[in-house]
Design a protein around this motif. Structure first.
Motif, PDB file in Angstrom:
ATOM      1  N   GLU A 254      -1.893   7.816  -3.215  1.00 40.55           N
ATOM      2  CA  GLU A 254      -3.024   7.536  -3.769  1.00 40.55           C
ATOM      3  C   GLU A 254      -3.191   8.599  -4.915  1.00 40.55           C
TER       4      GLU A 254
ATOM      5  N   THR B 178     -10.522  -0.312   1.811  1.00 46.77           N
ATOM      6  CA  THR B 178      -9.049   0.088   2.102  1.00 46.77           C
ATOM      7  C   THR B 178      -8.308   0.542   1.012  1.00 46.77           C
ATOM      8  N   GLN B 179      -8.710  -0.343  -0.023  1.00 46.90           N
ATOM      9  CA  GLN B 179      -8.224   0.176  -1.462  1.00 46.90           C
ATOM     10  C   GLN B 179      -9.145  -0.126  -2.593  1.00 46.90           C
TER      11      GLN B 179
ATOM     12  N   GLY C 145       0.771  -1.104   0.092  1.00 47.13           N
ATOM     13  CA  GLY C 145      -0.021   0.015  -0.141  1.00 47.13           C
ATOM     14  C   GLY C 145       0.798   1.232   0.062  1.00 47.13           C
TER      15      GLY C 145
ATOM     16  N   TYR D 115      -7.592   5.109  -1.812  1.00 46.48           N
ATOM     17  CA  TYR D 115      -7.553   4.361  -0.529  1.00 46.48           C
ATOM     18  C   TYR D 115      -9.005   5.160   0.166  1.00 46.48           C
TER      19      TYR D 115
ATOM     20  N   GLU E 130     -11.231   5.135   2.461  1.00 44.45           N
ATOM     21  CA  GLU E 130     -11.672   4.452   3.853  1.00 44.45           C
ATOM     22  C   GLU E 130     -12.975   5.182   4.311  1.00 44.45           C
TER      23      GLU E 130
END
Ligand code: BTN
Length: 243
Positions: free
Chosen positions: A29, A125-126, A25, A64, A66
């Motif tokens: 982004e 999360t992704q 990760g 990402y 979230e």
């Protein structure tokens, strides 16, 4: 911050590639991987994605998100569809979004996406947004039902990097907006749907063909149809065919 663009001349699939280089990760982004050719381009429903070498746009972008709850993950499809709709509409007339996330030029598919989300405890999360847009291809040999390219429509050739930059910028814009206000985005998505109003033929999983009009798209992404008899029927992706 400007986006990070990673070019690879050929790969199996940009979705697979971006995931393979981002196992920890660590990619910033909105990083983007783009290619000229995929040896195993993947489409929805387990299909392959046909694209001639060097002719089209094939890319994946990592987010990402979230703040997006699992039951609201369809907003990521809506953002991406809308970004593609907006940019293609700068070049072509009669562009629309075919639920859930194909982009159509009249009755033909000009662009598809494969969005792959990783789910965590709190949210997504992704998210890998994989996009294939038919730009300069002249003929389609595969068994996709109704592909079309920008070139086939206008006879012109297009700069793929210019398109890529514009689309990525538009996705970024809508992604930031969605952190503040999802409702406006949802409205714009619904306003630009293929078969937005009027009755058309649909086919359910049992092979029953019926006439209905689009009543709504739920936050979960379910398509709500109203039949000629006034019955309301709800469908998940893959449960209904547009005839
Ligand atoms: C569809 O079937 O409509 C989805 C097509 C998605 C194709 C794109 S091309 C870039 C990215 N990498 C893949 O393997 N698939 C997506």
């Amino acid at each position: 911050m400007s986006n990070q663009f990673i070019y690879i001349q050929q790969t199996d699939s940009t979705n697979l590639y971006i995931k393979s280089i981002n196992e920890g990760g660590t990619l910033p982004e909105k990083s983007v991987v783009y290619t000229d050719f995929q040896t195993a381009g993947r489409g929805q429903k387990g299909n392959s994605w046909e694209s001639e070498n060097g002719k089209n746009l094939l890319f994946s972008m990592v987010l990402y998100p979230e703040f997006v709850a699992v039951h609201e993950q369809f907003i990521l499809s809506q953002i991406t569809s809308l970004a593609l709709f907006r940019i293609l509409s700068l070049y072509l007339k009669n562009i629309s979004i075919k639920w859930p996330n194909d982009i159509y030029s009249e009755n033909k598919k000009i662009c598809g996406m494969l969005i792959e989300n990783n789910i965590g405890e709190a949210g997504i999360t992704q998210s890998v947004l994989g996009i294939g847009m038919n730009v300069n291809q002249e003929h389609f040999a595969g068994n996709a039902p109704n592909p079309v390219s920008m070139h086939q429509i206008t006879g012109e050739s297009y700069d793929r990097l210019e398109l890529l930059n514009r689309i990525v910028e538009q996705i970024s814009l809508l992604y930031e907006e969605c952190k503040i206000d999802k409702e406006r985005i949802i409205r714009e998505y619904k306003n630009n749907l293929y078969r937005k109003s009027g009755f058309y033929l649909y086919e359910d999983c049992l092979g029953n063909v019926f006439k209905a009009q689009i009543e709504d798209i739920e936050a979960s992404g379910m398509l709500v149809l109203k039949t000629e008899d006034g019955d309301i029927r709800r469908f998940a992706f893959k449960e209904v065919i547009f005839r």
